[in-house]
Design a protein around this motif. Sequence first.
Motif, PDB file in Angstrom:
ATOM      1  N   ILE A 168     147.364  66.515  62.033  1.00 52.41           N
ATOM      2  CA  ILE A 168     147.016  66.263  60.627  1.00 52.41           C
ATOM      3  C   ILE A 168     146.818  64.774  60.377  1.00 52.41           C
ATOM      4  O   ILE A 168     145.798  64.352  59.860  1.00 52.41           O
ATOM      5  N   GLY A 169     147.822  63.981  60.764  1.00 51.65           N
ATOM      6  CA  GLY A 169     147.763  62.552  60.461  1.00 51.65           C
ATOM      7  C   GLY A 169     146.528  61.881  61.019  1.00 51.65           C
ATOM      8  O   GLY A 169     145.699  61.349  60.278  1.00 51.65           O
ATOM      9  N   PHE A 170     146.384  61.923  62.332  1.00 50.16           N
ATOM     10  CA  PHE A 170     145.226  61.281  62.959  1.00 50.16           C
ATOM     11  C   PHE A 170     143.929  61.937  62.514  1.00 50.16           C
ATOM     12  O   PHE A 170     142.912  61.273  62.345  1.00 50.16           O
ATOM     13  N   LYS A 171     143.991  63.256  62.323  1.00 56.90           N
ATOM     14  CA  LYS A 171     142.777  63.964  61.937  1.00 56.90           C
ATOM     15  C   LYS A 171     142.257  63.505  60.576  1.00 56.90           C
ATOM     16  O   LYS A 171     141.078  63.187  60.432  1.00 56.90           O
ATOM     17  N   ILE A 172     143.139  63.457  59.575  1.00 54.88           N
ATOM     18  CA  ILE A 172     142.598  63.163  58.250  1.00 54.88           C
ATOM     19  C   ILE A 172     142.307  61.678  58.051  1.00 54.88           C
ATOM     20  O   ILE A 172     141.507  61.335  57.210  1.00 54.88           O
ATOM     21  N   PHE A 173     142.954  60.808  58.836  1.00 59.58           N
ATOM     22  CA  PHE A 173     142.661  59.393  58.614  1.00 59.58           C
ATOM     23  C   PHE A 173     141.635  58.834  59.590  1.00 59.58           C
ATOM     24  O   PHE A 173     140.881  57.928  59.248  1.00 59.58           O
ATOM     25  N   LEU A 174     141.633  59.319  60.823  1.00 60.49           N
ATOM     26  CA  LEU A 174     140.689  58.765  61.797  1.00 60.49           C
ATOM     27  C   LEU A 174     139.762  59.809  62.391  1.00 60.49           C
ATOM     28  O   LEU A 174     138.927  59.494  63.229  1.00 60.49           O
ATOM     29  N   ASN A 175     139.932  61.069  61.977  1.00 57.14           N
ATOM     30  CA  ASN A 175     139.120  62.169  62.500  1.00 57.14           C
ATOM     31  C   ASN A 175     139.203  62.304  64.024  1.00 57.14           C
ATOM     32  O   ASN A 175     138.221  62.600  64.684  1.00 57.14           O
ATOM     33  N   ILE A 176     140.368  62.048  64.571  1.00 55.96           N
ATOM     34  CA  ILE A 176     140.587  62.328  65.988  1.00 55.96           C
ATOM     35  C   ILE A 176     141.874  63.142  66.110  1.00 55.96           C
ATOM     36  O   ILE A 176     142.691  63.143  65.195  1.00 55.96           O
ATOM     37  N   THR A 177     142.028  63.838  67.208  1.00 65.96           N
ATOM     38  CA  THR A 177     143.249  64.605  67.434  1.00 65.96           C
ATOM     39  C   THR A 177     143.819  64.245  68.793  1.00 65.96           C
ATOM     40  O   THR A 177     143.446  64.848  69.799  1.00 65.96           O
ATOM     41  N   PRO A 178     144.688  63.259  68.852  1.00 63.77           N
ATOM     42  CA  PRO A 178     145.250  62.861  70.141  1.00 63.77           C
ATOM     43  C   PRO A 178     146.086  63.993  70.745  1.00 63.77           C
ATOM     44  O   PRO A 178     146.681  64.775  70.008  1.00 63.77           O
ATOM     45  N   ALA A 179     146.108  64.057  72.073  1.00 63.72           N
ATOM     46  CA  ALA A 179     146.920  65.075  72.733  1.00 63.72           C
ATOM     47  C   ALA A 179     148.374  64.622  72.754  1.00 63.72           C
ATOM     48  O   ALA A 179     148.673  63.445  72.917  1.00 63.72           O
ATOM     49  N   VAL A 180     149.275  65.582  72.563  1.00 65.61           N
ATOM     50  CA  VAL A 180     150.709  65.288  72.618  1.00 65.61           C
ATOM     51  C   VAL A 180     151.219  65.738  73.981  1.00 65.61           C
ATOM     52  O   VAL A 180     151.159  66.916  74.305  1.00 65.61           O
ATOM     53  N   THR A 181     151.704  64.806  74.788  1.00 62.46           N
ATOM     54  CA  THR A 181     152.172  65.182  76.132  1.00 62.46           C
ATOM     55  C   THR A 181     153.385  64.367  76.554  1.00 62.46           C
ATOM     56  O   THR A 181     153.925  63.594  75.768  1.00 62.46           O
ATOM     57  N   ASN A 182     153.730  64.537  77.811  1.00 60.90           N
ATOM     58  CA  ASN A 182     154.804  63.759  78.450  1.00 60.90           C
ATOM     59  C   ASN A 182     156.117  63.780  77.683  1.00 60.90           C
ATOM     60  O   ASN A 182     156.747  62.743  77.466  1.00 60.90           O
TER      61      ASN A 182
ATOM     62  N   VAL B  46     143.359  74.316  60.959  1.00 54.97           N
ATOM     63  CA  VAL B  46     142.419  74.732  59.915  1.00 54.97           C
ATOM     64  C   VAL B  46     142.642  73.916  58.654  1.00 54.97           C
ATOM     65  O   VAL B  46     141.711  73.410  58.036  1.00 54.97           O
ATOM     66  N   ALA B  47     143.930  73.744  58.289  1.00 58.05           N
ATOM     67  CA  ALA B  47     144.239  73.011  57.071  1.00 58.05           C
ATOM     68  C   ALA B  47     143.751  71.568  57.159  1.00 58.05           C
ATOM     69  O   ALA B  47     143.170  71.045  56.219  1.00 58.05           O
ATOM     70  N   SER B  48     143.968  70.934  58.338  1.00 57.46           N
ATOM     71  CA  SER B  48     143.588  69.529  58.417  1.00 57.46           C
ATOM     72  C   SER B  48     142.074  69.371  58.468  1.00 57.46           C
ATOM     73  O   SER B  48     141.533  68.396  57.944  1.00 57.46           O
ATOM     74  N   ASP B  49     141.387  70.346  59.063  1.00 56.91           N
ATOM     75  CA  ASP B  49     139.921  70.303  59.028  1.00 56.91           C
ATOM     76  C   ASP B  49     139.430  70.346  57.589  1.00 56.91           C
ATOM     77  O   ASP B  49     138.535  69.603  57.204  1.00 56.91           O
ATOM     78  N   ASP B  50     140.082  71.211  56.828  1.00 57.18           N
ATOM     79  CA  ASP B  50     139.683  71.364  55.432  1.00 57.18           C
ATOM     80  C   ASP B  50     139.915  70.076  54.647  1.00 57.18           C
ATOM     81  O   ASP B  50     139.067  69.635  53.882  1.00 57.18           O
ATOM     82  N   ILE B  51     141.087  69.464  54.889  1.00 57.21           N
ATOM     83  CA  ILE B  51     141.384  68.220  54.181  1.00 57.21           C
ATOM     84  C   ILE B  51     140.368  67.150  54.568  1.00 57.21           C
ATOM     85  O   ILE B  51     139.829  66.443  53.726  1.00 57.21           O
ATOM     86  N   TRP B  52     140.097  67.080  55.883  1.00 54.97           N
ATOM     87  CA  TRP B  52     139.145  66.070  56.340  1.00 54.97           C
ATOM     88  C   TRP B  52     137.778  66.281  55.696  1.00 54.97           C
ATOM     89  O   TRP B  52     137.123  65.337  55.265  1.00 54.97           O
TER      90      TRP B  52
END
Lengths: 190, 156
Positions: free
Chosen positions: A88-102, A7-13
Amino acid sequence: MSKSIRVASDDIWKNRVDKVNSELFTLTYGSVVAQLVRDFKSDYNKVNQQLEKMGYNIGIRLIEDFLSKTGTGRCVSFKETAEVISKIGFKIFLNITPAVTNWSSDGKTFSLILDENPLAEFVELPDDGKAVKELWYSNVLVGVLKGALEMVQLEVEAHFVSDVLRGDSSTELRLKLIKILKDEIPAGED
Amino acid sequence: MTIYSFWIFDRHCNCIYNREWTQIIPQHTTDSSSLPSGSINSKNSEDAAKLLFGALFSLRNIARKLGDGFDEENTLNSYSTAKYRAHFYESASGLRFCILSDPKTQHLQNVLKDIYSNIYVEHIVKNPLSPVDFKPGSKITNPRFIRLIDNYLPTI
């Protein structure tokens, strides 16, 4: 907690970052890569290195912008770092949310899966038999992550392991925590 | 409310900016050209800067060790003595901002954060000709930065 991060990163974006047309950015980046390929006479390993270096210099500045916008403190674990980077990082700078896995079993290595990659839109690697094997087109991201994390005392090793541009099924960026750097302390009077 | 001085320390523990005001800042400045006098970047390597840094650094470490919860880190916001109060803000990247004011002043955390995000980041970090990782002995001399700080601090 992961919900509140989102929610916070959406708001920042939405409200707190200046934006430019993403195509402008994509094409500017494209011309940088194309120029490097020309400058290094298609020596793609050197291009990768150069992109990483440029990314590093971007990262050490970008982290300040990131911290001042988000107000995040130091992360308590590498797991939290991973969440913050992707949500947050990818969201606010590139507007994407990569999945964290492996995650590796020791919790020190993880992968970011980039389903969409704004850097690589409109891109096709040249058909010279080499680029597909050697060039990591979005290698600037590796440098950015390294530089930014180093400024918050995390030494990481980052590299791409697959890229859709090379015909792989996904774009995967692997991050490994080398060590947590110590804060510098004032020099003594000796 | 009176502000005596303003300091920035970088992640290498060096003082990269120091602003000291010699006269009391008027509470409502109408004429912005009559900025209070004082000195800029004159005490970066003097003992005062080192002592102030040392005090803040040690207190911050004490605060961390004594009050650490599991969920959130304890941070040092300010300390006060009979004669002054020191307000402290540290970014996760290790930049430290400090304002010395009279002891009656409350809470300047927002001011310090504001300086960080609206002045430091905008005019130092986003200025490609200015370093972000300061070499020992180098300091912020950007006139725009100095002017903005001087305009901003008297208005709070």
